[in-house]
Design a protein around this motif. Sequence first.
Motif, PDB file in Angstrom:
ATOM      1  N   LEU A 173       5.413  -9.545  -8.417  1.00  0.00           N
ATOM      2  CA  LEU A 173       5.202  -8.108  -8.548  1.00  0.00           C
ATOM      3  C   LEU A 173       3.826  -7.763  -9.098  1.00  0.00           C
ATOM      4  CD1 LEU A 173       8.683  -6.972  -9.933  1.00  0.00           C
ATOM      5  CD2 LEU A 173       7.741  -6.497  -7.673  1.00  0.00           C
ATOM      6  N   ASN A 174       3.295  -8.593  -9.996  1.00  0.00           N
ATOM      7  CA  ASN A 174       2.046  -8.251 -10.682  1.00  0.00           C
ATOM      8  C   ASN A 174       0.810  -8.925 -10.100  1.00  0.00           C
ATOM      9  OD1 ASN A 174       3.513  -6.696 -12.571  1.00  0.00           O
ATOM     10  ND2 ASN A 174       3.955  -8.535 -13.781  1.00  0.00           N
ATOM     11  N   GLN A 175       1.003  -9.982  -9.306  1.00  0.00           N
ATOM     12  CA  GLN A 175      -0.149 -10.693  -8.765  1.00  0.00           C
ATOM     13  C   GLN A 175      -0.156 -10.711  -7.237  1.00  0.00           C
ATOM     14  OE1 GLN A 175      -2.706 -12.115 -10.480  1.00  0.00           O
ATOM     15  NE2 GLN A 175      -1.892 -11.416 -12.419  1.00  0.00           N
ATOM     16  N   VAL A 176       0.899 -11.269  -6.646  1.00  0.00           N
ATOM     17  CA  VAL A 176       0.923 -11.446  -5.190  1.00  0.00           C
ATOM     18  C   VAL A 176       1.000 -10.108  -4.469  1.00  0.00           C
ATOM     19  CG1 VAL A 176       2.187 -12.471  -3.263  1.00  0.00           C
ATOM     20  CG2 VAL A 176       1.980 -13.715  -5.431  1.00  0.00           C
ATOM     21  N   PHE A 177       1.934  -9.253  -4.872  1.00  0.00           N
ATOM     22  CA  PHE A 177       2.113  -7.987  -4.153  1.00  0.00           C
ATOM     23  C   PHE A 177       0.901  -7.064  -4.272  1.00  0.00           C
ATOM     24  CE2 PHE A 177       3.463  -3.531  -4.052  1.00  0.00           C
ATOM     25  CZ  PHE A 177       3.913  -3.465  -2.734  1.00  0.00           C
ATOM     26  N   PRO A 178       0.333  -6.825  -5.468  1.00  0.00           N
ATOM     27  CA  PRO A 178      -0.853  -5.944  -5.521  1.00  0.00           C
ATOM     28  C   PRO A 178      -2.021  -6.469  -4.698  1.00  0.00           C
ATOM     29  CG  PRO A 178       0.074  -6.240  -7.710  1.00  0.00           C
ATOM     30  CD  PRO A 178       0.763  -7.219  -6.814  1.00  0.00           C
ATOM     31  N   ARG A 179      -2.273  -7.765  -4.751  1.00  0.00           N
ATOM     32  CA  ARG A 179      -3.373  -8.325  -3.956  1.00  0.00           C
ATOM     33  C   ARG A 179      -3.110  -8.146  -2.458  1.00  0.00           C
ATOM     34  NH1 ARG A 179      -6.848 -11.841  -6.796  1.00  0.00           N
ATOM     35  NH2 ARG A 179      -6.126 -12.379  -8.892  1.00  0.00           N
ATOM     36  N   SER A 180      -1.886  -8.466  -2.031  1.00  0.00           N
ATOM     37  CA  SER A 180      -1.548  -8.334  -0.612  1.00  0.00           C
ATOM     38  C   SER A 180      -1.624  -6.880  -0.168  1.00  0.00           C
ATOM     39  CB  SER A 180      -0.143  -8.898  -0.355  1.00  0.00           C
ATOM     40  OG  SER A 180      -0.057 -10.252  -0.752  1.00  0.00           O
ATOM     41  N   ALA A 181      -1.113  -5.971  -0.992  1.00  0.00           N
ATOM     42  CA  ALA A 181      -1.142  -4.553  -0.627  1.00  0.00           C
ATOM     43  C   ALA A 181      -2.575  -4.054  -0.512  1.00  0.00           C
ATOM     44  CB  ALA A 181      -0.369  -3.740  -1.673  1.00  0.00           C
ATOM     45  N   TYR A 182      -3.426  -4.462  -1.436  1.00  0.00           N
ATOM     46  CA  TYR A 182      -4.829  -4.030  -1.390  1.00  0.00           C
ATOM     47  C   TYR A 182      -5.528  -4.572  -0.153  1.00  0.00           C
ATOM     48  CZ  TYR A 182      -9.661  -3.336  -2.876  1.00  0.00           C
ATOM     49  OH  TYR A 182     -10.974  -2.960  -2.934  1.00  0.00           O
ATOM     50  N   VAL A 183      -5.271  -5.840   0.185  1.00  0.00           N
ATOM     51  CA  VAL A 183      -5.895  -6.447   1.365  1.00  0.00           C
ATOM     52  C   VAL A 183      -5.463  -5.725   2.632  1.00  0.00           C
ATOM     53  CG1 VAL A 183      -5.882  -8.520   2.812  1.00  0.00           C
ATOM     54  CG2 VAL A 183      -6.285  -8.721   0.358  1.00  0.00           C
ATOM     55  N   PHE A 184      -4.167  -5.478   2.786  1.00  0.00           N
ATOM     56  CA  PHE A 184      -3.681  -4.820   4.003  1.00  0.00           C
ATOM     57  C   PHE A 184      -4.186  -3.380   4.089  1.00  0.00           C
ATOM     58  CE2 PHE A 184      -0.315  -8.161   3.958  1.00  0.00           C
ATOM     59  CZ  PHE A 184      -0.554  -8.653   5.228  1.00  0.00           C
ATOM     60  N   CYS A 185      -4.267  -2.699   2.955  1.00  0.00           N
ATOM     61  CA  CYS A 185      -4.796  -1.332   2.971  1.00  0.00           C
ATOM     62  C   CYS A 185      -6.262  -1.305   3.382  1.00  0.00           C
ATOM     63  CB  CYS A 185      -4.614  -0.685   1.601  1.00  0.00           C
ATOM     64  SG  CYS A 185      -2.910  -0.249   1.189  1.00  0.00           S
ATOM     65  N   MET A 186      -7.050  -2.238   2.870  1.00  0.00           N
ATOM     66  CA  MET A 186      -8.470  -2.270   3.231  1.00  0.00           C
ATOM     67  C   MET A 186      -8.675  -2.687   4.687  1.00  0.00           C
ATOM     68  SD  MET A 186     -10.070  -1.066   0.751  1.00  0.00           S
ATOM     69  CE  MET A 186     -11.667  -1.306   1.493  1.00  0.00           C
ATOM     70  N   ILE A 187      -7.800  -3.550   5.208  1.00  0.00           N
ATOM     71  CA  ILE A 187      -7.864  -3.867   6.635  1.00  0.00           C
ATOM     72  C   ILE A 187      -7.598  -2.613   7.452  1.00  0.00           C
ATOM     73  CG2 ILE A 187      -6.692  -5.106   8.497  1.00  0.00           C
ATOM     74  CD1 ILE A 187      -6.331  -7.452   6.603  1.00  0.00           C
ATOM     75  N   ASN A 188      -6.615  -1.834   7.037  1.00  0.00           N
ATOM     76  CA  ASN A 188      -6.305  -0.584   7.730  1.00  0.00           C
ATOM     77  C   ASN A 188      -7.490   0.377   7.709  1.00  0.00           C
ATOM     78  OD1 ASN A 188      -4.226   1.598   8.692  1.00  0.00           O
ATOM     79  ND2 ASN A 188      -5.177   2.459   6.864  1.00  0.00           N
ATOM     80  N   VAL A 189      -8.190   0.444   6.587  1.00  0.00           N
ATOM     81  CA  VAL A 189      -9.326   1.351   6.454  1.00  0.00           C
ATOM     82  C   VAL A 189     -10.453   0.995   7.424  1.00  0.00           C
ATOM     83  CG1 VAL A 189     -11.177   2.064   4.885  1.00  0.00           C
ATOM     84  CG2 VAL A 189      -8.815   2.003   4.073  1.00  0.00           C
ATOM     85  N   GLY A 190     -10.679  -0.283   7.663  1.00  0.00           N
ATOM     86  CA  GLY A 190     -11.802  -0.699   8.488  1.00  0.00           C
ATOM     87  C   GLY A 190     -11.510  -0.873   9.961  1.00  0.00           C
ATOM     88  N   LEU A 191     -10.270  -0.616  10.402  1.00  0.00           N
ATOM     89  CA  LEU A 191      -9.917  -0.915  11.783  1.00  0.00           C
ATOM     90  C   LEU A 191     -10.529   0.054  12.789  1.00  0.00           C
ATOM     91  CD1 LEU A 191      -6.179  -2.044  11.745  1.00  0.00           C
ATOM     92  CD2 LEU A 191      -8.210  -3.411  12.226  1.00  0.00           C
ATOM     93  N   SER A 192     -10.527   1.345  12.496  1.00  0.00           N
ATOM     94  CA  SER A 192     -10.911   2.345  13.504  1.00  0.00           C
ATOM     95  C   SER A 192     -12.324   2.110  14.023  1.00  0.00           C
ATOM     96  CB  SER A 192     -10.786   3.749  12.913  1.00  0.00           C
ATOM     97  OG  SER A 192      -9.446   4.027  12.573  1.00  0.00           O
ATOM     98  N   LEU A 193     -13.300   2.040  13.121  1.00  0.00           N
ATOM     99  CA  LEU A 193     -14.686   1.830  13.542  1.00  0.00           C
ATOM    100  C   LEU A 193     -14.861   0.491  14.230  1.00  0.00           C
ATOM    101  CD1 LEU A 193     -17.633   2.752  13.606  1.00  0.00           C
ATOM    102  CD2 LEU A 193     -17.909   1.740  11.324  1.00  0.00           C
ATOM    103  N   SER A 194     -14.187  -0.541  13.730  1.00  0.00           N
ATOM    104  CA  SER A 194     -14.332  -1.876  14.311  1.00  0.00           C
ATOM    105  C   SER A 194     -13.776  -1.916  15.730  1.00  0.00           C
ATOM    106  CB  SER A 194     -13.610  -2.900  13.426  1.00  0.00           C
ATOM    107  OG  SER A 194     -14.120  -2.879  12.108  1.00  0.00           O
ATOM    108  N   ILE A 195     -12.624  -1.289  15.944  1.00  0.00           N
ATOM    109  CA  ILE A 195     -12.047  -1.247  17.294  1.00  0.00           C
ATOM    110  C   ILE A 195     -12.966  -0.488  18.238  1.00  0.00           C
ATOM    111  CG2 ILE A 195     -10.136  -0.304  18.660  1.00  0.00           C
ATOM    112  CD1 ILE A 195      -8.292  -0.964  16.324  1.00  0.00           C
TER     113      ILE A 195
END
Length: 314
Positions: free
Chosen positions: A170-192
């Motif tokens: 809850l305190n290490q794996v999930f926050p890191r994974s959530a942040y990574v997936f959110c930042m991937i989502n942020v950068g997809l539109s321009l990259s596509i």
Amino acid sequence: MNENLKHIFKKRAELAVIYLFLAAVAITCLFPLLWMFGSSLKTQASVFSDPSLIPARPEWRNYYLAWTKGEFGIYFLNSIFYTAIVVFGIIIVSSLAAYGFSRLKFPGNNFLFAMFLAAMMIPLPGSFVPLYVLVNNIRKVLLVLLNALSPQLAHFLPAGFVQQSNGFILNQVFPRSAYVFCMINVGLSLSIYILKTFFDKMPKELEDAARIDGCNKLGIWRHVALPLARPAIAVITIFNSLNVWNEYILAQLILSSKETMPLQRGLIVFQGMHVTDYPLLMAGMTMTAIPIIIIYLVFQKYIIKGITAGALVG
């Protein structure tokens, strides 16, 4: 002859004005960086009294103190981890999506691509709110699942180990994974958008030759499309590396513990701890800026080349 001399003189005068203007702009951009670096080598007593950019006796110890007292090592490694994983994820997902939009014809193709383009018009902070709500709801579901599974796992594992594992998730794996997936989502539109423009201009004869050699769709994407798209991928790498490295707002919303903080958020915390110790603060800011400056200098030649690559492939 006189007309030719006038023409040459006029051209050189125009070039001189342009170069002077560009030099002035470059100086205004570089001076704050030089002042920051010079201030990081001064003492607290001389940071404002010494007008020189580089002091006569540089205090390199400021970097050691900033690295240890400010705990920049943890933040620095976190930022490297986030940047590498996010940029890699964006390249894989966006290249697959862009190749699909460019080469596969399916119902809603144009509509879905238009939705990605429309997402580029939304300010980034505006997208953070729904992302945060989504992450918070997923965390609640994960907490319920862990609480439901803990009694069953306690029959096979020590109770203390199960509790520590749940806390780590809850305190290490999930926050890191959530942040990574959110930042991937942020950068997809321009990259596509960049990659689809490139793939649209890619000669189809290359794909036909790959099919003759036995490649399927994924094989063509892997062995033909990606190697040709290296200039565009370099542009995506630069833009998204800058975005992830300098991101602060989403990290503030999702990441809470010191062990998961990226460099920018750690810098804000460090600034709060040493708000009057300017040399240490400037040393921390210099360490924050140097890696991304190096990446930009290495890949800067690909920016224009990659953006215009789609028009040059054919």
